[in-house]
Scaffold this motif. Sequence first.
Motif, PDB file in Angstrom:
ATOM      1  N   ALA A 178       0.810  -1.218   0.000  1.00 30.51           N
ATOM      2  CA  ALA A 178       0.000   0.000   0.000  1.00 30.51           C
ATOM      3  C   ALA A 178       0.845   1.271   0.000  1.00 30.51           C
ATOM      4  O   ALA A 178       0.300   2.376   0.034  1.00 30.51           O
ATOM      5  CB  ALA A 178      -0.917   0.000   1.220  1.00 30.51           C
TER       6      ALA A 178
ATOM      7  N   ARG B  74      -0.629   9.477  -0.161  1.00 26.86           N
ATOM      8  CA  ARG B  74      -0.851   8.337  -1.056  1.00 26.86           C
ATOM      9  C   ARG B  74      -1.970   7.430  -0.520  1.00 26.86           C
ATOM     10  O   ARG B  74      -2.867   7.003  -1.255  1.00 26.86           O
ATOM     11  CB  ARG B  74       0.437   7.535  -1.200  1.00 26.86           C
TER      12      ARG B  74
ATOM     13  N   GLN C 121      -5.461   8.893  -0.704  1.00 28.54           N
ATOM     14  CA  GLN C 121      -5.993   8.902  -2.069  1.00 28.54           C
ATOM     15  C   GLN C 121      -6.397   7.498  -2.520  1.00 28.54           C
ATOM     16  O   GLN C 121      -7.465   7.309  -3.103  1.00 28.54           O
ATOM     17  CB  GLN C 121      -4.948   9.467  -3.024  1.00 28.54           C
ATOM     18  N   GLU C 122      -5.544   6.499  -2.233  1.00 29.41           N
ATOM     19  CA  GLU C 122      -5.795   5.157  -2.757  1.00 29.41           C
ATOM     20  C   GLU C 122      -6.664   4.315  -1.827  1.00 29.41           C
ATOM     21  O   GLU C 122      -7.365   3.402  -2.292  1.00 29.41           O
ATOM     22  CB  GLU C 122      -4.465   4.450  -3.014  1.00 29.41           C
ATOM     23  N   LEU C 123      -6.610   4.586  -0.528  1.00 34.95           N
ATOM     24  CA  LEU C 123      -7.414   3.825   0.440  1.00 34.95           C
ATOM     25  C   LEU C 123      -8.145   4.814   1.352  1.00 34.95           C
ATOM     26  O   LEU C 123      -7.861   4.913   2.552  1.00 34.95           O
ATOM     27  CB  LEU C 123      -6.509   2.891   1.263  1.00 34.95           C
TER      28      LEU C 123
END
Length: 904
Positions: free
Chosen positions: A544, A567, A570-572
């Motif tokens: 992740a 990061r 945004q992704e999780l």
Amino acid sequence: MTVRNLHALFRPRSVALIGATMRPLSVGATVLANLTAGGFAGPVYLVNPKYATLAGRPCYPSVDALPAPPDLAVLCTPAATIPRLITELGAAGTRAAIVLSAGFEGPADSAAGAMRQAILEAARPHLLRILGPNCVGLVASGIGLNASFAPGTAIRGSLAFATQSGALATAVLDWARSRQIGFSHFISLGDSADVDVADVLDYLASDSATRAILLYVEAIRHGSKFMSAARAAARSKPVLIVKAGRSAQSARAAASHTGALAGADGVYDAAIRRAGMLRIDSTEALFDAVEMLARLHGVHGTRLAILTNGGGAGVMATDALADGGGILASLSDQTLARLDDVLPATWPRANPVDIIGDAPVGRYQKAHAILCDAPEVDAVLMIHAPTAIVPATEIAAALVSAPPGGKPLLTAWLGGDAVQQARRLCQRAGLPTFETPEQAVRTFLQACEYRDNQQLLMRTPPADDTSAPTDKVTARGIVADALRSGRRTLTEPEAKEALAAYGIPVVPTATAENVDDAVRQAALLGYPVALKILSGDITHKATAGGVALGLADAAAVRSAGNAMLARIRQELPDARLDGFTVQPMVSFSDSFELIAGVTTDAVFGPVLLFGHGGVNTEHIRDTAIALPPLDALLAQDLVSRTRVGRLLQGWRGHPGIDRERLLHALVQLSRMVCDIPEIAELDVNPLLASPHGVIALDARIAVAVPSGGGPRLSIQPYPEALEERIACNGHDYLIRPVRPTDEAAYQAYFRQLTPEDIHARYFCAFREPDHDRLARLTQIDYAREMVFVATTTDASGRCAMLGEVRAIADPDNVQAEFGIAVRSDCHGQGLGKLLLDKMVRYARARGIGALVGATLPHNAAMLGLARSCGFTVKATPGNEGVSLHLALGEDGSRPVRPDLVRKR
């Protein structure tokens, strides 16, 4: 686990066929024909209200109309009639039934599942045993019983075959007849609603007509029950198993690397290995393995020498050996020189030993004798391709008549008619004989694997392999706190604290609420540092983007932390972020990243995994699996079954790691999962190993409230809770369960017993028991046997054994047979009373119905001890012995323990 009434299934004195008929192509007609043709000597009753007679025999309208209750009933009526028939048979006195009928397959809440439960409930009050339903039946060739609808019957022999596949049962039976392979029993298990693989193993293990047990298994339902039965059976005779479904992977979504790597088939492999059995890939290979067990004796190592009259055949054998993980013996200079004296100058001076195609009989004999003499060779494979120069029969006759060489000899005769007589000569002489080099090599490797598994079953761990100091209270408290707060995953710091409580070294880890706090913690720990995201919602932090390594200063920590947060948000976006962990960078030269972990298998419970670690561990897939509990020897075996395990020994100037510390960590991990049932999954990845030791750089532990039901562990660990310190007559004793590490103490104990005491307790005269006997005394299955030893510490600080009491329960827990002995120089100190009282308390708590034993009429001390503990003492017929009996129920009857009476 129960063998209750299985004698009525496998050795009935009378049989009833319910649903008998002469209707062509029907199950009832086929079973009737088989029962008639098999030669069964007892009464065979036929039941069908439609007929008065069948095949010249009386036919009865119902169970009630039978002239006598049959021992065994074979049912092939519609599924809906089976529960009523089981009720009637049980009430009449029948104690076993084979249900051939189908229609019981389905989940418990389906109509078929309800009907399956109905037949079990009907059988339960009578302890009537059921084989099936939906099975082909069984053949007991020793009594001429063919209670099956298989086409034909089995040749009488000494192999027992049990299969969960009905289709395979009929095919193997036909195939075995064509190869003249005989059986003591041939058993189709069907759906195994009652009698299952473990029950059959327990029965066959003590069957004198069976020399080896062959199994075809598709699934095991009760891991603990199976492991107890399999380990007991494998100690008494070879057990070979074909486990179908090798390519199947666990369908469960794993939350750890360990869970993803530990496929179900790998767990079966580990269980079979731990039980001392041999796993075979196919049914054809199964019978090749049977021939191996019958003919290939004295395999003590894996180094194979290949003797051939053709280079190509030798290359084929070498490839097969390499593919199977075998070892091609490296011939010494002395052996090569001796071979030079008897072989042509053109021979390749290497293994395989090519003696050239024109080799006469004498060349075979001399080369074989030299290889048998070579200490670097453990076995010899002779491969012959037919030539027009020397008939293969002459070569075979010479090899068969030669003096024994002291090393196992396998032969492979390539070709057809030209070598047929050579094969027959070798077979009659008891030499393992094959048609191809590959088949011969595969059988040799099976022999090596079986030997290794048997040795693993019987090896004794070192005497100092005892529990290291642990802080169980701390570890259990961490897990309990997480569960109370509703969490199913420990934080990284919590996981490391739990590992540290079990003596597993961990890297110092600080927790930081935010980036600024992470910078402060890094300064305290000292640069360079590793920064990791702290979140219970993120399983694999590196994947992740939640891991940054080698951060050299505050600016690097701040930059990495902010980038990490951005990061992941945004992704999780749904992941809960609890901050960071900070730890100093740990780097050793010549180190390896390893993985050690635990996952929970649906059948066998907790299993341990070890292998190549790091972020790519799932792609490399270099891992091995073992069942807990582990000791140092089992941990070493686990490591040795990985590719990385071979590198850990060191190579080409690279030093080996501190193996003792690695094994210690694995043993402690095993103890941790045995002690804390709430651990569902655990990863230590990477576990950094180097010549300086081991250290856990990252750890993850998933927890859950354990479900009820059967035993959690497939193999019961040492029951530490049963240890008890007792002061008596001025002496301080530790009375505890026996451990495998007690072998040396047992040897010393036997040396201090008088011949009279040995004969009175063990009914024999040995003074120096061998390893096998000592292993059987000390390596017990705590699930079905208990041994308490009284120990003290001698002047040199070593454990000294003063006495033992042993009780082995029958699989139904109806009674346990006990024996007791006290060291000859310790008589009169009250030790016997302490030991027997301890066993009585244990047996009563376990729900064992009675303790029984036997002694000699002149053993006054034993008779007095038994009477003082409440045993009934009764002379046997002829006054040759005395029986001892103590009922353990409060009212003098057997305690009610229905969970131990019938295990479904």
